[in-house]
Design an enzyme around this catalytic site. Structure first.
Site, PDB file in Angstrom:
ATOM      1  N   HIS A 100     -10.622 -54.522 -14.068  1.00  0.00           N
ATOM      2  CA  HIS A 100     -11.446 -55.625 -14.563  1.00  0.00           C
ATOM      3  C   HIS A 100     -12.575 -55.943 -13.587  1.00  0.00           C
ATOM      4  O   HIS A 100     -13.738 -56.130 -14.000  1.00  0.00           O
ATOM      5  CB  HIS A 100     -10.581 -56.870 -14.785  1.00  0.00           C
ATOM      6  CG  HIS A 100     -11.373 -58.116 -15.013  1.00  0.00           C
ATOM      7  ND1 HIS A 100     -11.946 -58.432 -16.221  1.00  0.00           N
ATOM      8  CD2 HIS A 100     -11.706 -59.125 -14.158  1.00  0.00           C
ATOM      9  CE1 HIS A 100     -12.586 -59.587 -16.125  1.00  0.00           C
ATOM     10  NE2 HIS A 100     -12.456 -60.030 -14.880  1.00  0.00           N
ATOM     11  N   GLU A 101     -12.253 -56.013 -12.304  1.00  0.00           N
ATOM     12  CA  GLU A 101     -13.267 -56.363 -11.309  1.00  0.00           C
ATOM     13  C   GLU A 101     -14.365 -55.306 -11.236  1.00  0.00           C
ATOM     14  O   GLU A 101     -15.550 -55.629 -11.115  1.00  0.00           O
ATOM     15  CB  GLU A 101     -12.613 -56.560  -9.931  1.00  0.00           C
ATOM     16  CG  GLU A 101     -11.730 -57.792  -9.834  1.00  0.00           C
ATOM     17  CD  GLU A 101     -12.499 -59.077 -10.145  1.00  0.00           C
ATOM     18  OE1 GLU A 101     -13.596 -59.272  -9.581  1.00  0.00           O
ATOM     19  OE2 GLU A 101     -12.007 -59.879 -10.967  1.00  0.00           O
TER      20      GLU A 101
ATOM     21  N   LYS B  46     -16.379 -55.277 -14.844  1.00  0.00           N
ATOM     22  CA  LYS B  46     -17.208 -56.461 -15.075  1.00  0.00           C
ATOM     23  C   LYS B  46     -18.254 -56.661 -13.990  1.00  0.00           C
ATOM     24  O   LYS B  46     -19.425 -56.964 -14.289  1.00  0.00           O
ATOM     25  CB  LYS B  46     -16.327 -57.711 -15.180  1.00  0.00           C
ATOM     26  CG  LYS B  46     -17.129 -58.987 -15.475  1.00  0.00           C
ATOM     27  CD  LYS B  46     -16.219 -60.191 -15.678  1.00  0.00           C
ATOM     28  CE  LYS B  46     -17.033 -61.443 -15.988  1.00  0.00           C
ATOM     29  NZ  LYS B  46     -16.174 -62.635 -16.221  1.00  0.00           N
ATOM     30  N   HIS B  47     -17.861 -56.508 -12.730  1.00  0.00           N
ATOM     31  CA  HIS B  47     -18.753 -56.836 -11.614  1.00  0.00           C
ATOM     32  C   HIS B  47     -19.256 -55.614 -10.847  1.00  0.00           C
ATOM     33  O   HIS B  47     -20.433 -55.520 -10.523  1.00  0.00           O
ATOM     34  CB  HIS B  47     -18.041 -57.780 -10.647  1.00  0.00           C
ATOM     35  CG  HIS B  47     -17.580 -59.066 -11.259  1.00  0.00           C
ATOM     36  ND1 HIS B  47     -18.438 -60.075 -11.614  1.00  0.00           N
ATOM     37  CD2 HIS B  47     -16.334 -59.496 -11.588  1.00  0.00           C
ATOM     38  CE1 HIS B  47     -17.748 -61.088 -12.135  1.00  0.00           C
ATOM     39  NE2 HIS B  47     -16.468 -60.761 -12.127  1.00  0.00           N
TER      40      HIS B  47
ATOM     41  N   HIS C 229     -10.251 -61.863  -4.501  1.00  0.00           N
ATOM     42  CA  HIS C 229     -10.437 -61.997  -5.947  1.00  0.00           C
ATOM     43  C   HIS C 229     -11.520 -61.043  -6.407  1.00  0.00           C
ATOM     44  O   HIS C 229     -11.340 -60.299  -7.360  1.00  0.00           O
ATOM     45  CB  HIS C 229     -10.796 -63.439  -6.325  1.00  0.00           C
ATOM     46  CG  HIS C 229     -10.838 -63.674  -7.804  1.00  0.00           C
ATOM     47  ND1 HIS C 229     -10.938 -64.921  -8.364  1.00  0.00           N
ATOM     48  CD2 HIS C 229     -10.812 -62.809  -8.857  1.00  0.00           C
ATOM     49  CE1 HIS C 229     -10.948 -64.817  -9.691  1.00  0.00           C
ATOM     50  NE2 HIS C 229     -10.896 -63.542 -10.013  1.00  0.00           N
TER      51      HIS C 229
ATOM     52  N   GLN D 140      -8.797 -65.795  -2.534  1.00  0.00           N
ATOM     53  CA  GLN D 140      -7.938 -66.739  -3.241  1.00  0.00           C
ATOM     54  C   GLN D 140      -6.659 -66.998  -2.443  1.00  0.00           C
ATOM     55  O   GLN D 140      -6.058 -66.068  -1.900  1.00  0.00           O
ATOM     56  CB  GLN D 140      -7.602 -66.125  -4.601  1.00  0.00           C
ATOM     57  CG  GLN D 140      -6.826 -66.972  -5.561  1.00  0.00           C
ATOM     58  CD  GLN D 140      -6.632 -66.213  -6.870  1.00  0.00           C
ATOM     59  OE1 GLN D 140      -5.676 -65.466  -7.012  1.00  0.00           O
ATOM     60  NE2 GLN D 140      -7.552 -66.384  -7.815  1.00  0.00           N
TER      61      GLN D 140
ATOM     62  N   PHE E  13      -6.111 -55.476 -12.810  1.00  0.00           N
ATOM     63  CA  PHE E  13      -6.949 -56.436 -12.101  1.00  0.00           C
ATOM     64  C   PHE E  13      -8.156 -55.726 -11.483  1.00  0.00           C
ATOM     65  O   PHE E  13      -9.306 -56.136 -11.652  1.00  0.00           O
ATOM     66  CB  PHE E  13      -6.105 -57.130 -11.030  1.00  0.00           C
ATOM     67  CG  PHE E  13      -6.804 -58.211 -10.251  1.00  0.00           C
ATOM     68  CD1 PHE E  13      -7.914 -58.883 -10.746  1.00  0.00           C
ATOM     69  CD2 PHE E  13      -6.327 -58.580  -9.004  1.00  0.00           C
ATOM     70  CE1 PHE E  13      -8.536 -59.882 -10.018  1.00  0.00           C
ATOM     71  CE2 PHE E  13      -6.939 -59.580  -8.270  1.00  0.00           C
ATOM     72  CZ  PHE E  13      -8.045 -60.230  -8.773  1.00  0.00           C
TER      73      PHE E  13
END
Length: 228
Positions: A115-116, A119-120, A62, A34, A112
């Site tokens: 979350h990454e 989720k991923h 990102h 990003q 952050f």
């Protein structure tokens, strides 16, 4: 003899394990970087610098996202393995520089990164543990070096508009692979370089040509590359 209740619990566990295994059977990764100038100059995002200070004027990571060839993707695959900052303690300084958060309110980046991973990253456990997941993304950023690729081609932040095709060509020349460029809009409605997608094989080892590109964030033929 197994009771009906015990048998029911066993079935639930087997179903859960089956879901986890299926969700990890992905086809490739998107590696997404990003441009902070476009995040902060967007008509939609509020921008707050991390508690560690203003990031460098460089692309930031990102995420590294498992995907399927049909454009769908697994998510939140293993709630039993949440983000644990102690697993990546040796990477924190590197991540603060190369994977900064610009979301408000200001933070150190842990939210952050959590979350990454949750989720991923948990959907790539067949390939990476937590340390390997973040370390691989950091290595990919250094390997691709998008800002240098663009500046070598004479495409520099804050210098008017640039041809979308020239941006793609510059990145392909440097990385050997075709990127997907995602744009957003500034407060005046101008299309600007926001995110760059490259693809990684499902073994997490090599960049590849993307099997499919995202559908959103399309750019105009001439776009801005704002300063940061």
């Amino acid at each position: 003899m197994v009771s009906k209740f015990s048998f029911f619990i066993i079935l639930l566990v087997l179903h859960y394990l089956a879901v986890v295994c299926i969700s990890q059977d992905f086809d490739f990764f998107y590696f997404v970087q990003q441009w902070p100038g476009s995040y902060c100059d967007s008509d939609k995002n509020s921008c707050c610098y991390p508690t560690t200070g203003k990031p460098a004027a460089d692309f930031g990571i990102h995420g590294l996202w498992p995907n399927y060839n049909n454009s769908s993707y697994p998510q939140n695959c293993d709630p039993t393995n949440p983000f644990d900052e102690s697993e990546i303690s040796d990477l924190i300084s590197n991540m603060s520089m190369n994977w900064p958060t610009l979301a408000c309110p200001s933070s150190s980046g842990e939210t952050f990164w959590s979350h990454e991973w949750d989720k991923h990253g948990t959907c790539s456990e067949s390939v990476f543990d937590q340390h390997g997941y973040f370390e691989t993304a950091l290595g990919l950023k250094q390997q691709t070096n998008l800002l240098q690729a663009l500046e070598t081609a004479g495409i520099k932040p804050g210098e008017g508009t640039h041809s979308l095709e020239n941006i793609k060509d510059a990145i392909k020349k440097a990385t050997g692979h075709t990127p997907w460029i995602e744009c957003n809009q500034d407060s005046s409605g101008n299309s600007q370089l926001y995110q760059v997608y490259l693809c990684l094989d499902n073994a997490g080892s090599s960049l590849i040509e993307c099997p499919v590109f995202p559908k959103g964030g399309k750019c105009r033929s001439e776009i801005e590359f704002p300063s940061f």
